[in-house]
Design an enzyme around this catalytic site. Structure first.
Site, PDB file in Angstrom:
ATOM      1  N   HIS A 151     -16.035 -65.627  13.829  1.00  0.00           N
ATOM      2  CA  HIS A 151     -15.679 -64.849  15.029  1.00  0.00           C
ATOM      3  C   HIS A 151     -15.828 -65.733  16.255  1.00  0.00           C
ATOM      4  CE1 HIS A 151     -15.580 -61.631  18.010  1.00  0.00           C
ATOM      5  NE2 HIS A 151     -15.034 -60.906  17.056  1.00  0.00           N
ATOM      6  N   ASP A 194     -13.446 -57.084  10.035  1.00  0.00           N
ATOM      7  CA  ASP A 194     -12.322 -56.927   9.089  1.00  0.00           C
ATOM      8  C   ASP A 194     -12.715 -57.120   7.638  1.00  0.00           C
ATOM      9  OD1 ASP A 194     -10.600 -58.436  11.698  1.00  0.00           O
ATOM     10  OD2 ASP A 194     -10.179 -56.421  10.954  1.00  0.00           O
TER      11      ASP A 194
HETATM   12  C1  SDX Z   1     -10.920 -59.925  15.013  1.00  0.00           C
HETATM   13  O1  SDX Z   1     -12.027 -61.645  19.446  1.00  0.00           O
HETATM   14  C2  SDX Z   1     -12.334 -60.456  18.965  1.00  0.00           C
HETATM   15  O2  SDX Z   1     -13.166 -59.748  19.463  1.00  0.00           O
HETATM   16  C3  SDX Z   1     -11.520 -60.079  17.729  1.00  0.00           C
HETATM   17  C4  SDX Z   1     -11.994 -58.825  17.003  1.00  0.00           C
HETATM   18  C5  SDX Z   1     -11.786 -57.573  17.826  1.00  0.00           C
HETATM   19  O3  SDX Z   1     -12.483 -56.577  17.557  1.00  0.00           O
HETATM   20  O4  SDX Z   1     -10.818 -57.555  18.647  1.00  0.00           O
HETATM   21  O5  SDX Z   1     -13.378 -58.940  16.657  1.00  0.00           O
HETATM   22  C6  SDX Z   1     -11.168 -58.639  15.710  1.00  0.00           C
HETATM   23  O6  SDX Z   1      -9.910 -60.538  15.244  1.00  0.00           O
HETATM   24  C7  SDX Z   1     -11.968 -60.444  14.074  1.00  0.00           C
HETATM   25  C8  SDX Z   1     -11.589 -61.846  13.470  1.00  0.00           C
HETATM   26  C9  SDX Z   1     -10.643 -61.616  12.299  1.00  0.00           C
HETATM   27  N1  SDX Z   1     -10.087 -62.916  11.837  1.00  0.00           N
HETATM   28  C10 SDX Z   1     -10.456 -63.428  10.647  1.00  0.00           C
HETATM   29  O7  SDX Z   1     -11.311 -62.944   9.902  1.00  0.00           O
HETATM   30  C11 SDX Z   1      -9.685 -64.693  10.264  1.00  0.00           C
HETATM   31  C12 SDX Z   1     -10.656 -65.754   9.727  1.00  0.00           C
HETATM   32  N2  SDX Z   1     -11.466 -66.207  10.853  1.00  0.00           N
HETATM   33  C13 SDX Z   1     -11.080 -67.415  11.544  1.00  0.00           C
HETATM   34  O8  SDX Z   1      -9.707 -67.650  11.582  1.00  0.00           O
HETATM   35  C14 SDX Z   1     -11.867 -67.685  12.823  1.00  0.00           C
HETATM   36  O9  SDX Z   1     -13.178 -67.511  12.506  1.00  0.00           O
HETATM   37  C15 SDX Z   1     -11.521 -66.906  14.077  1.00  0.00           C
HETATM   38  C16 SDX Z   1     -10.080 -66.982  14.422  1.00  0.00           C
HETATM   39  C17 SDX Z   1     -11.939 -65.484  13.936  1.00  0.00           C
HETATM   40  C18 SDX Z   1     -12.328 -67.531  15.229  1.00  0.00           C
HETATM   41  O10 SDX Z   1     -11.847 -68.825  15.394  1.00  0.00           O
HETATM   42  P1  SDX Z   1     -12.445 -69.786  16.545  1.00  0.00           P
HETATM   43  O11 SDX Z   1     -13.428 -69.084  17.387  1.00  0.00           O
HETATM   44  O12 SDX Z   1     -11.271 -70.437  17.236  1.00  0.00           O
HETATM   45  O13 SDX Z   1     -13.267 -70.824  15.725  1.00  0.00           O
HETATM   46  P2  SDX Z   1     -12.721 -72.177  15.175  1.00  0.00           P
HETATM   47  O14 SDX Z   1     -11.368 -71.965  14.536  1.00  0.00           O
HETATM   48  O15 SDX Z   1     -12.852 -73.210  16.221  1.00  0.00           O
HETATM   49  O16 SDX Z   1     -13.751 -72.469  13.971  1.00  0.00           O
HETATM   50  C19 SDX Z   1     -14.933 -73.241  14.184  1.00  0.00           C
HETATM   51  C20 SDX Z   1     -15.164 -73.957  12.851  1.00  0.00           C
HETATM   52  C21 SDX Z   1     -13.962 -74.792  12.389  1.00  0.00           C
HETATM   53  O17 SDX Z   1     -14.446 -75.802  11.520  1.00  0.00           O
HETATM   54  P3  SDX Z   1     -14.734 -77.308  12.193  1.00  0.00           P
HETATM   55  O18 SDX Z   1     -13.429 -77.728  12.842  1.00  0.00           O
HETATM   56  O19 SDX Z   1     -15.861 -77.111  13.166  1.00  0.00           O
HETATM   57  O20 SDX Z   1     -15.117 -78.159  10.990  1.00  0.00           O
HETATM   58  O21 SDX Z   1     -15.371 -72.976  11.813  1.00  0.00           O
HETATM   59  C22 SDX Z   1     -14.318 -73.096  10.835  1.00  0.00           C
HETATM   60  C23 SDX Z   1     -13.196 -73.829  11.512  1.00  0.00           C
HETATM   61  O22 SDX Z   1     -12.398 -74.498  10.539  1.00  0.00           O
HETATM   62  N3  SDX Z   1     -13.957 -71.716  10.482  1.00  0.00           N
HETATM   63  C24 SDX Z   1     -13.683 -71.295   9.246  1.00  0.00           C
HETATM   64  C25 SDX Z   1     -13.440 -69.911   9.358  1.00  0.00           C
HETATM   65  N4  SDX Z   1     -13.566 -69.536  10.650  1.00  0.00           N
HETATM   66  C26 SDX Z   1     -13.877 -70.658  11.343  1.00  0.00           C
HETATM   67  N5  SDX Z   1     -13.615 -71.971   8.064  1.00  0.00           N
HETATM   68  C27 SDX Z   1     -13.291 -71.218   6.968  1.00  0.00           C
HETATM   69  N6  SDX Z   1     -13.070 -69.878   6.989  1.00  0.00           N
HETATM   70  C28 SDX Z   1     -13.123 -69.193   8.171  1.00  0.00           C
HETATM   71  N7  SDX Z   1     -12.891 -67.906   8.198  1.00  0.00           N
END
Ligand code: SDX
Length: 428
Positions: free
Chosen positions: A307, A364
């Site tokens: 998140h 989710d």
């Molecule tokens: C919602 O914003 C809100 O409030 C949203 C929400 C709401 O109520 O409106 O809460 C609803 O959208 C919840 C999120 C649902 N999405 C998912 O579950 C999709 C999977 N999650 C990711 O795509 C991710 O965690 C996000 C999009 C939710 C957040 O992404 P960020 O904040 O841009 O974080 P990032 O991509 O920079 O990740 C940081 C690190 C990275 O690795 P490094 O580059 O540091 O090595 O964490 C890794 C990412 O690759 N990472 C994951 C991951 N989420 C982050 N690796 C594997 N699986 C994941 N799910």
């Protein structure tokens, strides 16, 4: 704490005032930056460090896993309030008195019929159309049938537009599902509760009475409350920026629905179930999917994990996980998908990749398991998210308009070609 932040640039110092919020958060007000530095701007891809507004609606503390709507904890509201009360609280700032609640619901009921011609738009969609695309289109189309909802400058006009969409949106949600299932498009009843009416409109079969199920009513009411608002997330920011051009409420909401559709945002609840189904079809090999999620060369992410704000457990995930157990038990459903989800969670919470990056289950991760137990198709899960988020979008849009926020128009850092002359086609 000092009252200002000082930026030192090319031997010159620039002071910027600090602003404090009611939860002791601090922001540097850089609204004078470009003018005082003669053109220098900030850059913050994804706005991870940038506040877009001051808001009094929802407070999150990502490190502590705190979520409050207008100061009330999500735990208390999920336990003690109903969805319409929470909608009123988010939109107008206070929990309604019984009289206010009754009036709000009656005003919504008075608007819970949709122009018959909207059915012609719905009919034009193929049954295979994704419900989020249908819902976004129908929501925007409502503007054509309710032109008075566009130029709303007074609170009274805004209220009329708000009860209109609160009344008509559940009908569009139900019709979107019924279209998929080849069922006639009809209405529920005026003399039942808001959530009861949603369930009846969605699931009533044309040849039998609809029997309400208390477990489903309570589960859906709780899910809608948990999804109702979440400060400046992607879809809410979309609703705000579209509304900042003074586009109408329905058009702004339609844009928010499209933003929510994305699998990184609200579309994740559908993607979680598809992921869990794939793991189940792969003999429950969770380790394979964990490895894929950690592999930088693999675009796969563990859906429902991570998140932007929560670097602790998403408080909503805790509540939904408990509710999933209760709903499945109350309905007498054994769903192996729930066991796979719990196994995946346990593994991720011990895995250094997830622990180091503070990746926890989000809202989710478990919600789809309840929607599925309720008989809702997977590609309708994000539509249910939108139904819950509707009052939050409305509240944020109304706050933006009442605060007379300027039109949203970010700057950029240009990294393209510098000036060059046109070359005739025979010389290229
Ligand atoms: C919602 O914003 C809100 O409030 C949203 C929400 C709401 O109520 O409106 O809460 C609803 O959208 C919840 C999120 C649902 N999405 C998912 O579950 C999709 C999977 N999650 C990711 O795509 C991710 O965690 C996000 C999009 C939710 C957040 O992404 P960020 O904040 O841009 O974080 P990032 O991509 O920079 O990740 C940081 C690190 C990275 O690795 P490094 O580059 O540091 O090595 O964490 C890794 C990412 O690759 N990472 C994951 C991951 N989420 C982050 N690796 C594997 N699986 C994941 N799910």
């Amino acid at each position: 704490m000092s009252e200002k932040a000082t930026l030192e640039l090319n031997g010159q110092k620039y002071d910027f005032p600090l602003k404090s919020g009611t939860e002791n958060e601090t922001a540097i007000d850089i609204s004078s930056l470009r003018n005082s530095t003669k053109g220098i701007i900030t850059l913050d891809s994804g706005f991870k460090n940038t506040g877009s507004c001051e808001s009094a609606i929802t407070f999150l503390d990502g490190e502590k896993g705190i979520l409050r709507y207008r100061g009330y904890s999500i735990e208390e509201l999920a336990e003690k309030a109903d969805f319409l009360e929470v909608a009123y609280l988010l939109i107008f700032g206070e929990l309604p008195t019984q009289e206010q609640n009754l009036k709000f619901h009656n005003d919504i009921k008075a608007q819970s019929v949709v122009d018959e011609d909207v059915k012609k738009i719905l009919d034009a969609f193929p049954k295979t159309a994704h419900p989020m695309g249908v819902l976004s289109s129908l929501t925007s189309a409502l503007t054509a049938f309710n032109p008075s909802s566009v130029n709303v400058n007074s609170e009274e006009d805004m209220y009329k537009a708000i009860v209109k969409i609160m009344g008509k949106f559940p009908v569009l949600v139900a019709w979107t599902l019924r279209k998929k299932n080849g069922l006639p498009l009809d209405y529920g009843e005026k003399n039942i509760g808001y959530v009861e009416n949603v369930l009846k409109m969605m699931f009533k079969q044309p040849n039998e009475d609809y029997v309400q199920n208390k477990v489903l009513i309570e589960a859906l009411d709780k899910l809608l409350i948990l999804h109702a608002d979440h400060e400046q997330n992607c879809s809410t920011s979309t609703v705000r920026i579209v509304g900042s051009s003074h586009a109408g409420l329905f058009a702004s909401l339609s844009a928010g629905i499209s933003a929510l559709w994305g699998p990184l945002h609200g579309g994740a609840n559908q993607a979680v179930l598809e992921m869990l189904e794939a793991i189940k079809a792969d003999d429950g090999d969770t380790k394979k999917y964990m490895a894929k999620a950690k592999d930088k060369n693999d675009p796969f992410r563990l859906m429902g994990f991570g998140h932007r704000v929560y670097k602790n457990f998403d408080p909503r995930a805790r509540i939904i996980k408990k509710a999933a157990d209760e709903v499945l038990e109350d309905l007498g459903i054994e769903d192996p998908i729930l066991d796979i989800a719990k196994g995946l969670e346990q593994e991720a919470l011990k895995d250094p990749y997830f622990v180091d990056r503070k990746l926890y289950p989000n809202v989710d991760f478990y919600s789809g398991i309840i929607y599925r137990a309720m008989g809702i198709p997977t590609d309708m899960f994000t539509v249910m998210f939108a139904l819950g988020r509707l009052p939050g979008w409305i509240a944020q849009w109304r706050e933006m308009r009442l605060n007379n926020e300027p039109i949203g128009r970010p700057r950029q850092l240009y990294v393209g070609a510098t000036e060059r002359s046109f070359v005739e086609v025979d010389k290229r």
